[in-house]
Design an enzyme around this catalytic site. Sequence first.
Site, short mmCIF file in Angstrom:
data_model
loop_
_atom_site.label_atom_id
_atom_site.label_comp_id
_atom_site.label_asym_id
_atom_site.label_seq_id
_atom_site.Cartn_x
_atom_site.Cartn_y
_atom_site.Cartn_z
N GLY A 116 -0.01 -36.07 -4.54
CA GLY A 116 1.14 -35.20 -4.33
C GLY A 116 2.45 -35.83 -4.76
O GLY A 116 3.52 -35.43 -4.30
N GLU A 121 -0.16 -50.22 -12.75
CA GLU A 121 -0.48 -49.96 -14.15
C GLU A 121 0.82 -49.87 -14.94
O GLU A 121 1.91 -49.75 -14.38
CB GLU A 121 -1.29 -48.67 -14.30
CG GLU A 121 -0.59 -47.41 -13.85
CD GLU A 121 -1.50 -46.19 -13.87
OE1 GLU A 121 -2.74 -46.37 -13.87
OE2 GLU A 121 -0.97 -45.07 -13.86
N TYR A 148 3.82 -48.42 -16.98
CA TYR A 148 4.53 -47.15 -16.92
C TYR A 148 4.98 -46.77 -18.32
O TYR A 148 5.49 -47.61 -19.08
CB TYR A 148 5.74 -47.25 -15.99
CG TYR A 148 6.51 -45.97 -15.86
CD1 TYR A 148 6.02 -44.91 -15.10
CD2 TYR A 148 7.74 -45.80 -16.51
CE1 TYR A 148 6.71 -43.72 -14.99
CE2 TYR A 148 8.45 -44.61 -16.40
CZ TYR A 148 7.92 -43.57 -15.64
OH TYR A 148 8.62 -42.39 -15.53
N HIS A 167 3.38 -35.09 -18.97
CA HIS A 167 2.32 -35.00 -17.97
C HIS A 167 1.44 -33.82 -18.36
O HIS A 167 1.84 -32.67 -18.23
CB HIS A 167 2.94 -34.80 -16.59
CG HIS A 167 1.95 -34.78 -15.46
ND1 HIS A 167 2.15 -35.47 -14.30
CD2 HIS A 167 0.75 -34.16 -15.32
CE1 HIS A 167 1.12 -35.27 -13.48
NE2 HIS A 167 0.27 -34.46 -14.08
N GLU A 219 -5.70 -35.48 -14.75
CA GLU A 219 -4.29 -35.61 -15.11
C GLU A 219 -4.09 -36.79 -16.06
O GLU A 219 -4.58 -37.89 -15.80
CB GLU A 219 -3.44 -35.78 -13.84
CG GLU A 219 -3.66 -34.64 -12.85
CD GLU A 219 -2.47 -34.41 -11.94
OE1 GLU A 219 -1.46 -35.11 -12.09
OE2 GLU A 219 -2.56 -33.51 -11.09
N ARG A 226 -9.60 -30.77 -6.18
CA ARG A 226 -9.23 -29.55 -5.45
C ARG A 226 -8.57 -28.56 -6.40
O ARG A 226 -8.38 -28.86 -7.58
CB ARG A 226 -8.23 -29.90 -4.33
CG ARG A 226 -7.00 -30.65 -4.86
CD ARG A 226 -5.95 -30.85 -3.80
NE ARG A 226 -4.91 -31.78 -4.21
CZ ARG A 226 -3.90 -31.51 -5.01
NH1 ARG A 226 -3.79 -30.31 -5.54
NH2 ARG A 226 -3.00 -32.43 -5.31
#
Length: 453
Positions: free
Chosen positions: A164, A200, A202, A208, A275, A292
């Site tokens: 989220g 990780e 960036y 995205h 994603e 989900r």
Amino acid sequence: MFSTVLIANRGEIALRVARTCREMGIRTVAVYSTADRDSAVVHFADEAVHIGPPAARASYLHIPSVVEAALRTGAEAIHPGYGFLSEDPDFAEVCEANGLTFVGPPAQVMERLGDKAMARRLMAEAGLPVLPGSTGAVTGPAEAREVAEKVGYPVILKAVAGGGGRGMAVVRDGDRLAHAFQETRAHARAVFGDDRLYLERYVDDARHIEVQVLCDRHGNAIHLGERDCSVQRRHQKLIEESPAPNLPPGLRDRICAAAVRGALAVGYTGAGTFEFVLAPDGAFHLMEVNCRLQVEHPVTEMVTGIDLVREQLLVAAGRHLAFRQEDVVFRGAAVEARVNAEDPAREFVPTPGQLTEFTPPGGQFVRVDTHARTGWTVGPDYDSLLAKTIAWAPDRERAIARLDRALAEFRIDGPGVHTTTEYLRHTLADHRYRAGRHTTGLVAEMAAEAATV
């Protein structure tokens, strides 16, 4: 097919699931906290059960109360919506132990993919590209510094149990790393009950991109295209669309194929989302897998004509997928804007209060997913989402224009209540967004430009 489904959620997603169930002839059971006693889904569902006080941990997150409500009302399955218990493998296991079907992937799959560090390893083994970073959780600031120096700054710290958009921190140099590590670990412990972090590299000026997958229990997996979710504030999405603009067909095919390959590798079932971060040079890397339904699933439904909740229920009941990859047809473009009860002028702080007016827009090819209405009180206990406004058109330019018109038509008012409606319209009008050249840095860029005016 199930005769009765309990919906273990609230707000617009609970109502959205209940509507599909009714179309399928399935009886629905809603659960509600004291704060939601007069909510839309309580009135819409065939039966409603009170499960506790406003605090989510004592109601929507309280597994014994949810399961007891399902058993008491004769439910055969539980649809978790998104958020709350939707990605909790313990909840899925408890459902199974009580003879209830959990509408989602198996508990062991959720457990592997819910651990973001483990998911990175599994997906790398399946041949998906992942960003350079730690192979698992880092033990402390010293190890984090060691990994960061190896992969190169900037880096991002992420909660292993995160989701989220929470539990993240971007670090651009070693001087900030130790403080950011301690701060993010404390936040992860408070929000997720798990303080493990991984690290990780960036990617600046990234996009995205996420892919919707659908899998059955018989080894069949397909994708339903990709979405661009680059318009974000604090890693939380504001505007999403499908298809992603300015994505070369070959690159689109590779990203979607990678998502399907990853789903098959872990035995995924149901609807899920892979994603990815897309770098300016066209390289893409997996970020995470969400086990989900996503908040932004309506844009995929609008361009494919496929009801994802219906497909979730069919898969959970053991059915084969009704279509193959070549049967999926993509038509036009869809854009979604999340209308929140927040004040953009005060860094998007939530603004609860009673709605003295709530009149959603209408018109052709406009969809509004909402649970709000005039007289409804936006409380401080839950997410500030009021409505998802989605517009479809034969092309992206007209979809944006239609969404802008719909947002202008929205009428929301109440003492102390502010919304993001005008901010969303301002974002839609931005030249970078209009050209489809925006990145995850767009909101920060717009704020910096506004500060210099």
